[in-house]
Design a protein around this motif. Sequence first.
Motif, PDB file in Angstrom:
ATOM      1  N   UNK A  49       0.783  -1.334   0.469  1.00  0.00           N
ATOM      2  CA  UNK A  49      -0.034  -0.057   0.116  1.00  0.00           C
ATOM      3  C   UNK A  49       1.430   1.294  -0.172  1.00  0.00           C
ATOM      4  N   UNK A  50       1.639   1.010   0.714  1.00  0.00           N
ATOM      5  CA  UNK A  50       2.378   2.345   0.963  1.00  0.00           C
ATOM      6  C   UNK A  50       2.734   3.675  -0.451  1.00  0.00           C
ATOM      7  N   UNK A  51       2.689   4.705  -0.465  1.00  0.00           N
ATOM      8  CA  UNK A  51       3.086   5.239  -1.310  1.00  0.00           C
ATOM      9  C   UNK A  51       1.841   5.554  -2.867  1.00  0.00           C
ATOM     10  N   UNK A  52       1.494   4.388  -2.153  1.00  0.00           N
ATOM     11  CA  UNK A  52       0.445   4.463  -3.735  1.00  0.00           C
ATOM     12  C   UNK A  52      -1.322   5.241  -3.166  1.00  0.00           C
ATOM     13  N   UNK A  53      -1.566   4.988  -4.475  1.00  0.00           N
ATOM     14  CA  UNK A  53      -3.055   5.233  -4.923  1.00  0.00           C
ATOM     15  C   UNK A  53      -4.227   4.597  -5.349  1.00  0.00           C
ATOM     16  N   UNK A  54      -5.259   3.992  -3.874  1.00  0.00           N
ATOM     17  CA  UNK A  54      -5.458   3.426  -3.892  1.00  0.00           C
ATOM     18  C   UNK A  54      -6.800   3.205  -4.089  1.00  0.00           C
ATOM     19  N   UNK A  55      -7.686   1.955  -4.439  1.00  0.00           N
ATOM     20  CA  UNK A  55      -8.799   1.680  -4.903  1.00  0.00           C
ATOM     21  C   UNK A  55      -8.923   0.735  -3.745  1.00  0.00           C
ATOM     22  N   UNK A  56     -10.167   0.563  -2.832  1.00  0.00           N
ATOM     23  CA  UNK A  56     -10.412   0.078  -2.173  1.00  0.00           C
ATOM     24  C   UNK A  56     -11.625  -0.224  -2.034  1.00  0.00           C
ATOM     25  N   UNK A  57     -12.498  -1.818  -2.532  1.00  0.00           N
ATOM     26  CA  UNK A  57     -13.321  -1.964  -2.378  1.00  0.00           C
ATOM     27  C   UNK A  57     -14.681  -2.555  -2.030  1.00  0.00           C
ATOM     28  N   UNK A  58     -15.542  -2.576  -1.309  1.00  0.00           N
ATOM     29  CA  UNK A  58     -15.983  -2.991  -0.334  1.00  0.00           C
ATOM     30  C   UNK A  58     -17.810  -3.067  -0.600  1.00  0.00           C
ATOM     31  N   UNK A  59     -18.805  -4.232  -0.534  1.00  0.00           N
ATOM     32  CA  UNK A  59     -19.587  -4.629  -0.343  1.00  0.00           C
ATOM     33  C   UNK A  59     -21.013  -3.018  -0.630  1.00  0.00           C
ATOM     34  N   UNK A  60     -20.421  -2.535   0.933  1.00  0.00           N
ATOM     35  CA  UNK A  60     -22.321  -1.443   1.271  1.00  0.00           C
ATOM     36  C   UNK A  60     -21.325  -0.701   2.287  1.00  0.00           C
ATOM     37  N   UNK A  61     -21.810   0.227   2.285  1.00  0.00           N
ATOM     38  CA  UNK A  61     -21.517   1.014   3.958  1.00  0.00           C
ATOM     39  C   UNK A  61     -23.441   1.023   4.255  1.00  0.00           C
ATOM     40  N   UNK A  62     -23.020   1.026   5.660  1.00  0.00           N
ATOM     41  CA  UNK A  62     -24.353   0.881   6.716  1.00  0.00           C
ATOM     42  C   UNK A  62     -23.888   2.644   7.311  1.00  0.00           C
ATOM     43  N   UNK A  63     -23.154   2.336   8.878  1.00  0.00           N
ATOM     44  CA  UNK A  63     -22.984   3.533   9.488  1.00  0.00           C
ATOM     45  C   UNK A  63     -21.892   4.613   9.436  1.00  0.00           C
ATOM     46  N   UNK A  64     -21.230   3.412   8.537  1.00  0.00           N
ATOM     47  CA  UNK A  64     -19.986   4.384   7.695  1.00  0.00           C
ATOM     48  C   UNK A  64     -18.828   3.841   9.359  1.00  0.00           C
ATOM     49  N   UNK A  65     -18.966   3.705  10.144  1.00  0.00           N
ATOM     50  CA  UNK A  65     -18.035   3.651  10.831  1.00  0.00           C
ATOM     51  C   UNK A  65     -16.855   2.550  10.458  1.00  0.00           C
ATOM     52  N   UNK A  66     -17.101   1.245   9.873  1.00  0.00           N
ATOM     53  CA  UNK A  66     -16.148   0.048   9.656  1.00  0.00           C
ATOM     54  C   UNK A  66     -15.743   1.076   8.225  1.00  0.00           C
ATOM     55  N   UNK A  67     -16.349   1.682   7.881  1.00  0.00           N
ATOM     56  CA  UNK A  67     -15.574   2.504   6.586  1.00  0.00           C
ATOM     57  C   UNK A  67     -14.447   3.836   7.195  1.00  0.00           C
ATOM     58  N   UNK A  68     -14.925   4.177   7.748  1.00  0.00           N
ATOM     59  CA  UNK A  68     -13.882   5.066   8.279  1.00  0.00           C
ATOM     60  C   UNK A  68     -12.415   4.529   8.695  1.00  0.00           C
TER      61      UNK A  68
END
Length: 457
Positions: A345-364
């Motif tokens: 990951x270090x120094x990279x522009x990253x696209x991270x993909x998940x299936x959903x956001x609910x409350x947003x706390x985990x994504x944060x």
Amino acid sequence: MFDEIHDECGVFGIYSNKQENAKLTMYGLFAIQHRGQESAGIATTDGYGINYHKDMGLVSSVFKDEKTFDKLKGNIAIGHVRYSTTGDSEVVSAQPLVIRHSKGDLAIAHNGNLVNTGVLKQKLEEQGSIFQTSNDTEAILHLIARSLEDNIEDSIVDALGQVKGAYSILFMTNDKLIAIRDPLGIRPLVIGKIDGDYVFASETPALDLIDAEYIREVEPGEMVVVDSNGLRSEKVFFKEKTAKCIFELIYFGRPDSNLFGRNVYLIRKEIGKQLAREHKIEADIVIPVPDSGISAAIGYAEESGIPFEKGIMRNHYVGRTFIQPTQLDRELGVKKKLSPIADVIKGKKVIVIDDSIVRGTTSRKIVKLLKKAGAKEVNMLIAAPPVVAPCYYGIDMPTRKELIAATHTLEETKKYILADYLGYLSVKGMHKAIRTEKNEFCDACFTGKYPIKFPDM
């Protein structure tokens, strides 16, 4: 996504003259353990009565003692894994539920959720019914016991004609295995065959594990009966449309499942490709949130040409806990499950993909982990539309006020989760990727358009 949307339940049943039916049911439940991790149970009959064993916990802990199977003999067996979308998390509410009444012994395993439970329970209690559990499934048993129909099959149809909501149910009497699905077909239920005998399961991997051949789905509104004369079926409820749960394909189903005539892995991969068409981002790598985002991330990488990497590792040995979390637990909750690979990951522009956001706390927390690991940019893409409305048909979702997409703008959500970019799959793109037909799927959690009215609300 972790600890925010919970699976509903899973069912398995077999009619066979062989004596390993309880064991086969246990293995079937292993294959659908992802659908419920709170409790597990199996009921069997030898024609003279129903025996059962159920408890809180995973299948492996509930059925860890070989002696347990000594009392689970018989030619019919049904099993259940549960997460409590309604009712308390306690062993009395674990399924199968078993009763003895005027028409004989009866066991039930139910996947789904009723929306008129309150009305039904009030009516039944006024008529003298006493409820032992807090779940909606028991109401079905009371309706069956009170039915004036002469036989169990007609009593089941009579009872289910009074309920509203989602149900894929297995019933077991001393001589029959009965499968029935609600007229909208909200929850899945499939039929298989093993050595000439019939098997039912919530998902096809349960058939695969025991080497059963997939035959077909139980159709919406269909009742299938297996007894000593073989299999027969009847369409008992009719609707012009269906409302199959689209979230089964996006989130719940195992990637190797075939749900609603579609392979889950291939659908999620196509969703990833559609996500790439809708969100063109300059980045160095595409990484999934494991395991929920893997299939979509592969599709996104293929369509965009951006390399796929495993930038986050998941600890598969962290189970559910029923202990109230402390502040330390909350702080370390995501970190004990997910660990970034800093050198990727270090120094990279990253696209991270998940299936959903609910409350947003985990994504944060995930975005913070990636940035702490040295990511130059974190672009969060969601392989589903924004979840803006709760589900009442068997998925445990937060209330609308707790759903971040229902209470925040896209920009507000992006700022909250600390991402450099946030993008969702469009509703239109979701339907295109899944190849839906008109009036085929329920997408109420993304649109707020519910296919069943709510007398309790």
